[in-house]
Design a protein around this motif. Sequence first.
Motif, PDB file in Angstrom:
ATOM      1  N   PHE A 104      27.495  39.910  37.903  1.00  0.00           N
ATOM      2  CA  PHE A 104      27.644  38.571  38.474  1.00  0.00           C
ATOM      3  C   PHE A 104      27.995  37.499  37.443  1.00  0.00           C
ATOM      4  CE2 PHE A 104      25.295  34.607  39.833  1.00  0.00           C
ATOM      5  CZ  PHE A 104      26.241  34.194  40.764  1.00  0.00           C
ATOM      6  N   LEU A 105      27.305  37.492  36.334  1.00  0.00           N
ATOM      7  CA  LEU A 105      27.499  36.424  35.351  1.00  0.00           C
ATOM      8  C   LEU A 105      28.612  36.705  34.344  1.00  0.00           C
ATOM      9  CD1 LEU A 105      23.770  35.557  34.555  1.00  0.00           C
ATOM     10  CD2 LEU A 105      25.349  34.237  35.983  1.00  0.00           C
ATOM     11  N   THR A 106      29.100  37.948  34.306  1.00  0.00           N
ATOM     12  CA  THR A 106      29.993  38.311  33.203  1.00  0.00           C
ATOM     13  C   THR A 106      31.387  38.771  33.606  1.00  0.00           C
ATOM     14  OG1 THR A 106      29.060  40.552  33.181  1.00  0.00           O
ATOM     15  CG2 THR A 106      28.058  38.916  31.696  1.00  0.00           C
ATOM     16  N   SER A 107      31.645  38.974  34.886  1.00  0.00           N
ATOM     17  CA  SER A 107      32.996  39.375  35.295  1.00  0.00           C
ATOM     18  C   SER A 107      33.392  38.649  36.576  1.00  0.00           C
ATOM     19  CB  SER A 107      33.090  40.893  35.490  1.00  0.00           C
ATOM     20  OG  SER A 107      32.344  41.306  36.615  1.00  0.00           O
ATOM     21  N   MET A 131      31.143  43.155  54.477  1.00  0.00           N
ATOM     22  CA  MET A 131      30.049  42.528  53.744  1.00  0.00           C
ATOM     23  C   MET A 131      29.644  43.356  52.523  1.00  0.00           C
ATOM     24  SD  MET A 131      27.621  40.982  56.774  1.00  0.00           S
ATOM     25  CE  MET A 131      26.406  40.371  55.593  1.00  0.00           C
ATOM     26  N   VAL A 132      29.614  44.663  52.683  1.00  0.00           N
ATOM     27  CA  VAL A 132      29.269  45.544  51.560  1.00  0.00           C
ATOM     28  C   VAL A 132      30.309  45.406  50.453  1.00  0.00           C
ATOM     29  CG1 VAL A 132      29.069  47.958  50.824  1.00  0.00           C
ATOM     30  CG2 VAL A 132      27.935  47.180  52.923  1.00  0.00           C
ATOM     31  N   GLY A 133      31.586  45.435  50.819  1.00  0.00           N
ATOM     32  CA  GLY A 133      32.643  45.277  49.822  1.00  0.00           C
ATOM     33  C   GLY A 133      32.518  43.963  49.076  1.00  0.00           C
ATOM     34  N   ASN A 134      32.218  42.905  49.819  1.00  0.00           N
ATOM     35  CA  ASN A 134      32.043  41.589  49.210  1.00  0.00           C
ATOM     36  C   ASN A 134      30.841  41.590  48.268  1.00  0.00           C
ATOM     37  OD1 ASN A 134      30.573  38.796  49.322  1.00  0.00           O
ATOM     38  ND2 ASN A 134      32.739  38.367  49.708  1.00  0.00           N
ATOM     39  N   MET A 135      29.724  42.138  48.719  1.00  0.00           N
ATOM     40  CA  MET A 135      28.512  42.149  47.894  1.00  0.00           C
ATOM     41  C   MET A 135      28.714  42.929  46.605  1.00  0.00           C
ATOM     42  SD  MET A 135      25.462  42.712  50.621  1.00  0.00           S
ATOM     43  CE  MET A 135      25.359  41.703  52.069  1.00  0.00           C
ATOM     44  N   TYR A 170      33.281  33.107  37.719  1.00  0.00           N
ATOM     45  CA  TYR A 170      34.614  33.042  38.311  1.00  0.00           C
ATOM     46  C   TYR A 170      34.726  33.952  39.529  1.00  0.00           C
ATOM     47  CZ  TYR A 170      35.914  30.460  34.187  1.00  0.00           C
ATOM     48  OH  TYR A 170      35.980  29.502  33.223  1.00  0.00           O
ATOM     49  N   ILE A 171      35.426  33.449  40.526  1.00  0.00           N
ATOM     50  CA  ILE A 171      35.832  34.238  41.685  1.00  0.00           C
ATOM     51  C   ILE A 171      37.312  33.970  41.876  1.00  0.00           C
ATOM     52  CG2 ILE A 171      35.553  34.663  44.157  1.00  0.00           C
ATOM     53  CD1 ILE A 171      32.643  33.685  43.880  1.00  0.00           C
ATOM     54  N   ARG A 172      38.094  35.019  41.726  1.00  0.00           N
ATOM     55  CA  ARG A 172      39.559  34.902  41.770  1.00  0.00           C
ATOM     56  C   ARG A 172      40.067  33.869  40.763  1.00  0.00           C
ATOM     57  NH1 ARG A 172      38.357  35.176  47.498  1.00  0.00           N
ATOM     58  NH2 ARG A 172      38.808  37.280  48.236  1.00  0.00           N
ATOM     59  N   ASN A 173      39.466  33.893  39.591  1.00  0.00           N
ATOM     60  CA  ASN A 173      39.877  33.038  38.474  1.00  0.00           C
ATOM     61  C   ASN A 173      39.514  31.566  38.658  1.00  0.00           C
ATOM     62  OD1 ASN A 173      40.768  34.232  36.167  1.00  0.00           O
ATOM     63  ND2 ASN A 173      42.924  33.763  36.481  1.00  0.00           N
TER      64      ASN A 173
END
Length: 191
Positions: free
Chosen positions: A63-66, A52-56, A117-120
Motif C-alpha cells: 500500500f505505501l510503497t507501490s 472488489m477482490v481485484g481492487n483490494m 499513488y493510484i494510477r500515478n
Amino acid sequence: METSNIYLVSVKKQMLYYKTVAEKAIEQLEAEQLFISVNEDTNSIATIMNHMVGNMLSRWTDFLTSDGEKEWRTRDAEFENPTMTKEELLNNWNKGWDCFFNAINELKPEQLSQIIYIRNEGQTALDAINRQLAHYPYHIGQIVFYAKMLKKTEWNSLSIPKNKSNEYNADKFSKEKTNKHFTDDELKKLQ
C-alpha cells in the motif's frame, strides 16, 4: 486517543461491518443465484465480488510503497462472470479482505499523511483509504439490493426492518447515552 488512531479504528470497524453485511446477504442466496445477471450491462453478485477482490489486492498490496493500480491487475477481466463455485468465490473474497485488513492493521497513524499513488496520481494515505471506504460500501449496497431482488421473499433484514423504525428508535432511546462506534451493536445483530 488521538484523532488518527480513532480514524483507523473506525475504518476497521466500518469495513468489517460492510463485509459482514455483504456476507449475510450472500448467505441468503442459493449458489447459482450469485452468478445471475439480468442483462449484458448488469454485473452478477459474483462479478461484483470478483471486481472488489481485484481492487483490494491491487490497492492494498504494498500500500505505501507501490502504485495502487498494479501492473499484474487485469481489471477488465474482473467484470467477466467468474466460473467458480460459491466456496471458491468466498475464499477469493476473503483473500481480498485479508489483504485490506493486513495493510490497515500495519498502518501507523503518522503514515496517514504519506503520499501514495493510484494510477500515478498522488494522494495521502488517508484520502486513499476514504476512497475505498466509499467504493466498497457502494458495491456492497449493490450486492444487498441484488440479493433482495433475487430472494424475492423471506428476506432477513440486514438493517432496520421495514416499518420497524419506531421500535428500533424506542429501544435505542430507552438506554443510557453511551460513547461507542455505531457498528458495535450492529455487528452483534448480524452475528
